[in-house]
Design a protein around this motif. Sequence first.
Motif, short mmCIF file in Angstrom:
data_model
loop_
_atom_site.label_atom_id
_atom_site.label_comp_id
_atom_site.label_asym_id
_atom_site.label_seq_id
_atom_site.Cartn_x
_atom_site.Cartn_y
_atom_site.Cartn_z
N LYS A 1 70.36 32.47 32.11
CA LYS A 1 69.70 33.38 31.19
C LYS A 1 70.71 33.69 30.09
CE LYS A 1 65.50 34.45 32.70
NZ LYS A 1 64.30 34.33 31.85
N LEU A 2 70.27 33.66 28.83
CA LEU A 2 71.18 33.82 27.70
C LEU A 2 70.93 35.13 26.98
CD1 LEU A 2 70.95 30.18 26.29
CD2 LEU A 2 72.45 31.07 28.07
N ILE A 3 72.01 35.85 26.67
CA ILE A 3 71.91 37.15 26.03
C ILE A 3 72.77 37.15 24.77
CG2 ILE A 3 72.42 39.62 26.27
CD1 ILE A 3 72.01 39.24 29.31
N CYS A 4 72.21 37.64 23.67
CA CYS A 4 72.96 37.74 22.42
C CYS A 4 72.62 39.06 21.75
CB CYS A 4 72.62 36.57 21.49
SG CYS A 4 73.57 36.54 19.96
N ASN A 5 73.65 39.84 21.44
CA ASN A 5 73.46 41.14 20.78
C ASN A 5 72.50 42.04 21.55
OD1 ASN A 5 75.17 40.52 18.59
ND2 ASN A 5 73.53 39.41 17.58
N GLY A 6 72.64 42.04 22.87
CA GLY A 6 71.84 42.95 23.69
C GLY A 6 70.40 42.55 23.89
N GLN A 7 70.07 41.27 23.60
CA GLN A 7 68.70 40.80 23.79
C GLN A 7 68.70 39.49 24.55
OE1 GLN A 7 66.20 40.72 20.30
NE2 GLN A 7 67.16 42.55 19.43
N VAL A 8 67.75 39.35 25.48
CA VAL A 8 67.59 38.09 26.20
C VAL A 8 66.90 37.09 25.27
CG1 VAL A 8 66.57 36.96 28.20
CG2 VAL A 8 67.41 39.30 28.40
N LEU A 9 67.49 35.91 25.11
CA LEU A 9 66.92 34.92 24.21
C LEU A 9 65.62 34.35 24.77
CD1 LEU A 9 70.07 32.93 22.99
CD2 LEU A 9 68.94 34.92 21.96
N LYS A 10 64.62 34.24 23.92
CA LYS A 10 63.33 33.67 24.31
C LYS A 10 63.46 32.15 24.36
CE LYS A 10 60.82 37.35 21.94
NZ LYS A 10 59.88 37.65 20.83
N GLU A 11 62.83 31.56 25.36
CA GLU A 11 62.95 30.12 25.55
C GLU A 11 62.17 29.32 24.53
OE1 GLU A 11 62.19 28.87 29.48
OE2 GLU A 11 63.67 30.19 30.40
N ASP A 12 61.05 29.85 24.04
CA ASP A 12 60.17 29.06 23.19
C ASP A 12 60.32 29.36 21.71
OD1 ASP A 12 59.21 31.58 23.37
OD2 ASP A 12 57.13 31.04 23.80
N SER A 13 61.33 30.15 21.32
CA SER A 13 61.53 30.50 19.91
C SER A 13 62.84 29.92 19.39
CB SER A 13 61.55 32.03 19.73
OG SER A 13 60.33 32.59 20.16
N PRO A 14 62.87 29.50 18.10
CA PRO A 14 64.12 29.00 17.53
C PRO A 14 65.20 30.08 17.52
CG PRO A 14 62.24 28.46 16.13
CD PRO A 14 61.76 29.43 17.16
N LEU A 15 66.44 29.67 17.61
CA LEU A 15 67.54 30.63 17.67
C LEU A 15 67.64 31.45 16.39
CD1 LEU A 15 70.25 28.36 19.33
CD2 LEU A 15 68.74 30.01 20.44
N ASP A 16 67.37 30.83 15.22
CA ASP A 16 67.53 31.56 13.97
C ASP A 16 66.43 32.61 13.77
OD1 ASP A 16 65.40 29.93 13.44
OD2 ASP A 16 66.31 28.86 11.76
N SER A 17 65.39 32.60 14.61
CA SER A 17 64.37 33.64 14.53
C SER A 17 64.67 34.76 15.51
CB SER A 17 62.99 33.06 14.83
OG SER A 17 62.88 32.68 16.20
N GLN A 18 65.77 34.63 16.24
CA GLN A 18 66.15 35.66 17.21
C GLN A 18 67.42 36.37 16.71
OE1 GLN A 18 65.21 34.66 21.41
NE2 GLN A 18 65.02 32.55 20.69
N THR A 19 68.40 36.55 17.53
CA THR A 19 69.59 37.30 17.11
C THR A 19 70.81 36.41 16.93
OG1 THR A 19 70.12 37.75 19.43
CG2 THR A 19 68.80 39.40 18.27
N VAL A 20 70.62 35.09 16.96
CA VAL A 20 71.75 34.16 16.91
C VAL A 20 72.02 33.75 15.47
CG1 VAL A 20 72.70 31.99 17.78
CG2 VAL A 20 71.08 33.29 19.17
N THR A 21 73.29 33.87 15.06
CA THR A 21 73.74 33.44 13.74
C THR A 21 75.03 32.65 13.91
OG1 THR A 21 75.05 35.47 13.42
CG2 THR A 21 72.76 35.50 12.63
#
Length: 485
Positions: A130-150
């Motif tokens: 399970k992957l966590i970035c900036n206090g949020q669990v990354l969604k499996e079906d969404s691109p990283l740039d639409s989440q909290t990953v930069t």
Amino acid sequence: MEESSGINEGVLFRLREVLNRDKVRLWLPPYSSEDGHAGIYPEELISQYTRELGFSKPTIAEALEHLRTHALEKLSAKKRFQASGLASIRVHLAGQHSRKMNMEISLKLTGAELRKRLGDEFTMDPVRLKLICNGQVLKEDSPLDSQTVTNNSQILAIALSETEVEARKKLLKDEHAASSLDWTRKAAEALSSRTEDTSNLDYFLEIRDQEGRPLQLPDAERKALALAMTLHEKGKSMLKQKNYSEALVVLLEADKEFSQCRAQILEAVDNYAILCLDVVWCYFGIRSIRDLPDAEARLQKCEECFEKSYGMNMERLTSVRGGSGQELALFVRLYVLQAVCAYHRGRRDHALILLNKAEEWTRKLSVDDDKLSQMVAMGFSVREARLGLRCCHGDVTSAVDHITSKRQEKKERTLREKEEQKKKRAQRKLGKTANGEWVNVSSLESLVDMGFPRQSAAEALRQTNNSMDGALQVRVPEITQDVAS
């Protein structure tokens, strides 16, 4: 690329703070040469930070070089990202087999694709991650740039236990399989969906404020709050087993649901504040110093929520519940966690103040063994006696009155809830009015007392949207017939 460093994360964190404060740019001369090699660290600078931070000169010098190299790597990664679109990320695999590594990825990857790559790198089944970035669990079906990953993001990878993985595999019937966490979510969603529109009232979830009054919420908000509270309970059970990594994943899922609720709702209950405490407890349980900023922000939210829910000096809690014994332990946890944050920030004096405050509140929680035994001999349970004595500052007589009062309140609340359930079941049988409201049972009983047959009265209320005047005027054959007779 695997990253290895024997330098303590706490040393790096505190040194980075003072460097930012003093605007020391390690990637520029005299610290770095034009070709990027190590320059000169003035003796005065090393001595200053040795005195201020309390570490040895060799430790400070080594940490400075580590941070200088890291700063140059970030600059290089920024240029590569601008040229190629590949982002540099740092991944920390938490747990027994803790590892760190740097890698370059496209931010167009989905969470599932990143998880697959990390599984290959760590020689681990991706299902376990399970992957966590900036206090949020990354969604499996969404691109990283639409989440909290930069670019230059730091990602915390949690390795789920074999038990969780086996639960996932057993439940899988296709590639979109669900883990036990997913099943917890589904169960919570089903429970929260049982509203007044359902016919089965044996199992449903009703949310109340601190005074025991039901909260009237829009469906979407009520479901989010119910789901958040259910996930929080699962996370707390994991926390009790010191399963910090998996508890963190579940608690962050609960946090995501809480975020869909208005601030006024979260202030009416203390659940969100306690969730913040539990998340920070997990951060420190897995020794994730990199998440210190998120930990501090959550503790600040927690303190603000406690003040609004309980009052500055617990006065609101005392007036509502008649005591504050159980909640004192929450403040002890809050002060201890704040002290840990202050220590890692280098604010040792403030950390000591917070620890002394926690110790002071801990003393308020202590109960005299003789008084406890005295109350147990009266027939109270150990838990009841302890909570009663805490609420009443050790006074046995007041504690007995307090427990007796609480028992009576609970009995009355149970009877009231049973009456409410009985009323709701009656409404289900009566059906809805023309505008979609349930037939008003009180109005129905009034019509029945006036001599109207129950079935006819219910039909009249359905046609007139619960209007008593309208129901008396409506022409229903059975009513007219019965009244005439």
